[in-house]
Design a protein around this motif. Structure first.
Motif, mmCIF file in Angstrom:
data_model
loop_
_atom_site.group_PDB
_atom_site.id
_atom_site.type_symbol
_atom_site.label_atom_id
_atom_site.label_comp_id
_atom_site.label_asym_id
_atom_site.label_seq_id
_atom_site.Cartn_x
_atom_site.Cartn_y
_atom_site.Cartn_z
ATOM 1 N N ASN A 123 32.483 -20.718 59.622
ATOM 2 C CA ASN A 123 31.496 -19.770 59.098
ATOM 3 C C ASN A 123 31.265 -19.929 57.598
ATOM 4 N N ASP A 124 31.657 -21.055 57.029
ATOM 5 C CA ASP A 124 31.493 -21.233 55.589
ATOM 6 C C ASP A 124 30.016 -21.241 55.199
ATOM 7 N N ALA A 125 29.676 -20.440 54.204
ATOM 8 C CA ALA A 125 28.295 -20.329 53.727
ATOM 9 C C ALA A 125 27.968 -21.470 52.767
ATOM 10 N N GLY A 126 26.692 -21.827 52.734
ATOM 11 C CA GLY A 126 26.232 -22.872 51.836
ATOM 12 C C GLY A 126 24.884 -22.523 51.245
ATOM 13 N N VAL A 127 24.421 -23.353 50.340
ATOM 14 C CA VAL A 127 23.137 -23.095 49.680
ATOM 15 C C VAL A 127 22.544 -24.418 49.206
ATOM 16 N N ILE A 128 21.220 -24.459 49.210
ATOM 17 C CA ILE A 128 20.490 -25.579 48.613
ATOM 18 C C ILE A 128 19.547 -24.994 47.576
ATOM 19 N N CYS A 129 19.722 -25.399 46.330
ATOM 20 C CA CYS A 129 18.862 -24.946 45.236
ATOM 21 C C CYS A 129 17.863 -26.053 44.899
ATOM 22 N N SER A 130 16.760 -25.668 44.280
ATOM 23 C CA SER A 130 15.715 -26.650 43.996
ATOM 24 C C SER A 130 16.133 -27.647 42.926
ATOM 25 N N ALA A 131 16.978 -27.211 41.995
ATOM 26 C CA ALA A 131 17.453 -28.083 40.904
ATOM 27 C C ALA A 131 16.296 -28.704 40.126
ATOM 28 N N ASP A 132 15.169 -28.008 40.070
ATOM 29 C CA ASP A 132 14.021 -28.576 39.368
ATOM 30 C C ASP A 132 13.956 -28.121 37.913
ATOM 31 N N HIS A 133 14.966 -27.368 37.474
ATOM 32 C CA HIS A 133 15.029 -26.969 36.074
ATOM 33 C C HIS A 133 15.902 -27.960 35.308
ATOM 34 N N TRP A 134 15.725 -27.977 34.023
ATOM 35 C CA TRP A 134 16.572 -28.798 33.169
ATOM 36 C C TRP A 134 17.865 -28.027 32.897
ATOM 37 N N HIS A 135 18.989 -28.696 33.033
ATOM 38 C CA HIS A 135 20.282 -28.080 32.788
ATOM 39 C C HIS A 135 21.002 -28.844 31.685
ATOM 40 N N LEU A 136 21.955 -28.187 31.098
ATOM 41 C CA LEU A 136 22.628 -28.728 29.924
ATOM 42 C C LEU A 136 24.132 -28.531 30.062
ATOM 43 N N ARG A 137 24.895 -29.524 29.590
ATOM 44 C CA ARG A 137 26.347 -29.373 29.552
ATOM 45 C C ARG A 137 26.905 -30.219 28.414
ATOM 46 N N LEU A 138 28.153 -29.927 28.055
ATOM 47 C CA LEU A 138 28.881 -30.716 27.070
ATOM 48 C C LEU A 138 30.054 -31.385 27.771
ATOM 49 N N ALA A 139 30.137 -32.699 27.660
ATOM 50 C CA ALA A 139 31.139 -33.476 28.387
ATOM 51 C C ALA A 139 32.098 -34.165 27.422
ATOM 52 N N CYS A 196 24.136 -24.934 21.316
ATOM 53 C CA CYS A 196 25.187 -23.908 21.350
ATOM 54 C C CYS A 196 24.636 -22.570 21.827
ATOM 55 N N ARG A 197 23.459 -22.193 21.358
ATOM 56 C CA ARG A 197 22.879 -20.929 21.770
ATOM 57 C C ARG A 197 22.489 -20.958 23.251
ATOM 58 N N GLY A 225 27.831 -19.438 20.908
ATOM 59 C CA GLY A 225 27.789 -19.065 19.514
ATOM 60 C C GLY A 225 26.932 -20.023 18.704
ATOM 61 N N SER A 226 27.282 -20.217 17.448
ATOM 62 C CA SER A 226 26.540 -21.102 16.552
ATOM 63 C C SER A 226 27.243 -22.445 16.435
ATOM 64 N N ALA A 227 26.481 -23.464 16.096
ATOM 65 C CA ALA A 227 27.053 -24.805 15.937
ATOM 66 C C ALA A 227 27.973 -24.863 14.731
#
Length: 220
Positions: free
Chosen positions: A135-151, A186-187, A192-194
């Motif tokens: 019964n595990d729930a799942g989801v599919i999102c459009s992912a059509d937005h721009w996303h940001l991360r720090l690696a 950063c915002r 916070g601030s850079a």
């Protein structure tokens, strides 16, 4: 080792907003370093990318799947909002993305659909549902937005700037990159601030394609 004592009220947005007491008299060492685990962390596993898959929630240091009883588009929409994955495309049930392992969170989640995080939704029952990993729930999102991360940094708020677009994480070149650009990042990440802006020499060169170059933010 920053030895100042933070005296937070608990309603501050960032730790730098808390009052501090100089800690020059403290005898702190590496053994005194503090850490934290936040509740309500969320991830999608078993899908094609970070924006599709089996819903898993972290509680009490344990990842668990979500029971699909009454799981619908409103609930799935909040998951997409939570993960910054754009509008929801589909709410999946019956272990569409495969069966998980370990704990199963059997609470019935009743979202209105406009919440930004899954743990903001109303819970109508606690552990009463006869769920298994089938019964595990799942989801599919459009992912059509721009996303940001720090690696490649030491935490969520420092590292190499990477952008997610069209189903892939890619790089931002350091042409014209400056403090104003870093401050906007950063915002956007609510960090916070850079404090500084670095070129590729600080955190290395990523492996993805170049998605943005010649970034020139006003910074206001």
């Amino acid at each position: 080792m920053w030895q100042d004592s933070y005296e937070c009220q608990g309603n501050e947005t960032i730790i730098w907003d808390c009052a501090t007491t100089p800690g020059n008299g403290h005898n702190c060492s590496g053994r005194s370093a503090v850490s934290v685990i936040c509740s309500g962390q969320l991830r999608l596993t078993g899908g094609m990318d970070n924006c599709s898959g089996r819903v898993e929630v972290l509680r009490d240091e344990t990842w668990g799947t979500v029971c699909d009883v009454f799981w619908d588009l409103k609930d799935a929409s909040v998951v997409c909002n939570h993960l910054h994955c754009g509008p929801v495309l589909s709410a999946k049930a019956e272990a569409f993305f495969g069966e998980g392992n370990g704990s199963i969170w059997k609470d019935v989640t009743e979202c209105r659909g406009n919440e930004m995080r899954l743990n903001e939704c109303r819970i109508s029952s606690w552990g009463d549902q006869p769920c298994t990993h089938k019964n595990d729930a799942g989801v599919i999102c459009s992912a059509d937005h721009w996303h940001l991360r720090l690696a490649a940094g030491e935490g969520r708020c420092d590292g190499r700037v990477e952008v997610y677009h069209s189903g892939v994480w890619g790089r931002v070149t350091d042409d014209l990159w400056d403090f104003k650009d870093a401050d906007v990042v950063c915002r956007q990440l609510k960090c916070g601030s850079a404090v500084n802006a670095y070129n590729h020499g600080k955190y290395g060169i990523g492996k993805g394609p170049v998605i943005m170059s010649n970034v020139s933010c006003i910074g206001g």
